[in-house]
Design a protein around this motif. Structure first.
Motif, PDB file in Angstrom:
ATOM      1  N   SER A  80     -16.360  51.322 -19.810  1.00  0.00           N
ATOM      2  CA  SER A  80     -15.261  52.021 -19.130  1.00  0.00           C
ATOM      3  C   SER A  80     -14.208  52.440 -20.151  1.00  0.00           C
ATOM      4  O   SER A  80     -13.987  51.748 -21.140  1.00  0.00           O
ATOM      5  CB  SER A  80     -14.613  51.125 -18.059  1.00  0.00           C
ATOM      6  N   ARG A 153     -23.391  63.835 -17.296  1.00  0.00           N
ATOM      7  CA  ARG A 153     -22.971  62.976 -16.175  1.00  0.00           C
ATOM      8  C   ARG A 153     -24.049  62.872 -15.108  1.00  0.00           C
ATOM      9  O   ARG A 153     -24.183  61.836 -14.452  1.00  0.00           O
ATOM     10  CB  ARG A 153     -21.654  63.489 -15.593  1.00  0.00           C
ATOM     11  N   ILE A 154     -24.831  63.920 -14.929  1.00  0.00           N
ATOM     12  CA  ILE A 154     -25.964  63.844 -13.992  1.00  0.00           C
ATOM     13  C   ILE A 154     -26.974  62.811 -14.484  1.00  0.00           C
ATOM     14  O   ILE A 154     -27.437  61.949 -13.721  1.00  0.00           O
ATOM     15  CB  ILE A 154     -26.642  65.223 -13.833  1.00  0.00           C
ATOM     16  N   SER A 156     -26.360  60.365 -16.507  1.00  0.00           N
ATOM     17  CA  SER A 156     -25.712  59.058 -16.454  1.00  0.00           C
ATOM     18  C   SER A 156     -25.788  58.453 -15.056  1.00  0.00           C
ATOM     19  O   SER A 156     -26.053  57.253 -14.894  1.00  0.00           O
ATOM     20  CB  SER A 156     -24.251  59.188 -16.891  1.00  0.00           C
ATOM     21  N   ARG A 157     -25.575  59.285 -14.038  1.00  0.00           N
ATOM     22  CA  ARG A 157     -25.651  58.776 -12.660  1.00  0.00           C
ATOM     23  C   ARG A 157     -27.079  58.359 -12.297  1.00  0.00           C
ATOM     24  O   ARG A 157     -27.292  57.388 -11.569  1.00  0.00           O
ATOM     25  CB  ARG A 157     -25.155  59.844 -11.688  1.00  0.00           C
ATOM     26  N   LEU A 158     -28.055  59.104 -12.805  1.00  0.00           N
ATOM     27  CA  LEU A 158     -29.453  58.811 -12.480  1.00  0.00           C
ATOM     28  C   LEU A 158     -30.001  57.621 -13.253  1.00  0.00           C
ATOM     29  O   LEU A 158     -30.763  56.808 -12.719  1.00  0.00           O
ATOM     30  CB  LEU A 158     -30.324  60.045 -12.755  1.00  0.00           C
ATOM     31  N   ARG A 159     -29.612  57.505 -14.540  1.00  0.00           N
ATOM     32  CA  ARG A 159     -30.220  56.510 -15.425  1.00  0.00           C
ATOM     33  C   ARG A 159     -29.271  55.427 -15.909  1.00  0.00           C
ATOM     34  O   ARG A 159     -29.706  54.460 -16.531  1.00  0.00           O
ATOM     35  CB  ARG A 159     -30.839  57.217 -16.645  1.00  0.00           C
ATOM     36  N   GLY A 160     -27.980  55.601 -15.690  1.00  0.00           N
ATOM     37  CA  GLY A 160     -27.000  54.625 -16.138  1.00  0.00           C
ATOM     38  C   GLY A 160     -26.342  55.040 -17.444  1.00  0.00           C
ATOM     39  O   GLY A 160     -26.907  55.798 -18.238  1.00  0.00           O
ATOM     40  N   LYS A 161     -25.127  54.525 -17.698  1.00  0.00           N
ATOM     41  CA  LYS A 161     -24.347  54.926 -18.870  1.00  0.00           C
ATOM     42  C   LYS A 161     -24.995  54.526 -20.189  1.00  0.00           C
ATOM     43  O   LYS A 161     -24.760  55.153 -21.218  1.00  0.00           O
ATOM     44  CB  LYS A 161     -22.948  54.307 -18.796  1.00  0.00           C
ATOM     45  N   GLY A 213     -23.441  57.507 -21.878  1.00  0.00           N
ATOM     46  CA  GLY A 213     -22.061  57.087 -21.652  1.00  0.00           C
ATOM     47  C   GLY A 213     -21.165  57.506 -22.793  1.00  0.00           C
ATOM     48  O   GLY A 213     -20.047  58.004 -22.577  1.00  0.00           O
ATOM     49  N   SER A 216     -20.713  61.279 -22.645  1.00  0.00           N
ATOM     50  CA  SER A 216     -19.787  61.634 -21.576  1.00  0.00           C
ATOM     51  C   SER A 216     -18.343  61.388 -22.011  1.00  0.00           C
ATOM     52  O   SER A 216     -17.459  62.234 -21.797  1.00  0.00           O
ATOM     53  CB  SER A 216     -20.105  60.823 -20.320  1.00  0.00           C
TER      54      SER A 216
END
Length: 305
Positions: A80, A153-154, A156-161, A213, A216
């Protein structure tokens, strides 16, 4: 002039590694922010040469990089607020350098990824430095960056940061080498010096894949850079190779210079080195580049001591 390693602690308990080289009677200090998928120790030849010319050097090891980074964290800033954390780490390093050398003019030198971290730092903490050198940087191409950010970001949402995307690697570092086909290696774009390229490829702390991540955080951070918010009296120097694909073969760097000037930023110098590629300080004309960097560094005069 020997390398010294120390650590400072960030508010989130991250230990920030700092490498330093100090001459006996320094007249200036320079803090180095290194590039992506490399590490601070690679700047030792430049640092040692600068100490011979009276410049104390400190180099920060960014999060996700370097010998103290775990295998699971290599290529990843944080889960984060990664971008703000690397910017704040740099700010703490600048404060540390100021405490060590309170009376010396301080230059921030940022290479590639480090040049964008340095610009974000300048936007937030610009009153803490006296001089800024941006090496192997590029313009902020917002339309292209927004498209890249959406893609990252797509994924990241699908596979994780913490996912390492082969697609992102091909679109970034992979694309840089195409300009130098037929290729001897996968990283010919770094330097015309084959020994430097081979040294990079053999270094386990170089050339690794970064997480989506990190990408991003990095792209999002670049999109927040606004020279209109910089100090107007801060001298800024830009240098790059005119065969560096990161800087669009010099064209992007020239546009960045024009954009900075339009924003009222004091561009103290700009230089494109003919034929040079991405890692200017490791190029075949490294001596010429080092001399130029030294020329850009303000020094304490005898009358000020």
């Amino acid at each position: 002039m020997d390398l010294q390693e120390s650590f400072i602690n960030s508010p989130d308990h991250h230990r920030i590694p700092l490498l330093s080289w100090a001459p006996e009677n320094p007249a200036a200090v320079m803090v180095i922010a290194h590039g992506m998928a490399e590490h601070a120790a690679r700047y030792q030849p430049l640092a040692q040469w600068l100490t011979q010319h009276g410049v104390a050097v400190l180099a920060i090891q960014h999060r996700g990089h370097g010998s103290h980074c775990s295998d699971t964290d290599l290529g990843h800033y944080a889960d984060s607020r990664g971008w703000q954390k690397v910017v704040d780490d740099l700010q703490q390093s600048i404060v540390h350098a100021r405490k060590q050398y309170p009376d010396l003019p301080l230059t921030l030198f940022g290479h590639s990824m480090g040049s964008f971290i340095a610009q974000a730092f300048t936007q937030q903490y610009g009153d803490q430095i006296d001089n800024l050198i941006l090496c192997a940087t590029n313009r902020i191409d917002k339309p292209k960056l927004w498209i890249s950010l959406v893609l990252v970001r797509i994924i990241s949402r699908l596979r994780g940061k913490r996912h390492h995307s082969t697609l992102i690697d091909k679109l970034t570092f992979g694309s840089f080498n195409k300009a130098f086909a037929p290729n001897r290696t996968s990283h010919d774009w770094l330097s015309r010096d084959p020994q430097q390229v081979d040294r990079y490829l053999k270094d386990p702390l170089c050339g690794f894949s970064c997480t989506v991540g990190l990408w991003s955080d990095f792209i999002g951070g670049m999109l927040e850079i606004d020279p209109q918010a910089w100090r107007r009296d801060l001298p800024v120097h830009l240098l790059a190779g005119d065969h560096d694909p990161v800087g669009e073969m010099g064209r992007g760097v020239s546009r960045h210079v024009a954009n900075l000037r339009a924003a009222g930023v004091e561009v103290a110098s700009e230089r494109l080195f003919p034929g040079a590629r991405h890692e200017l300080v490791n190029e075949t004309n490294a001596g010429e580049v080092w001399e130029h960097v030294l020329h850009c560094i303000p020094r304490q005069t005898v009358s000020e001591i």
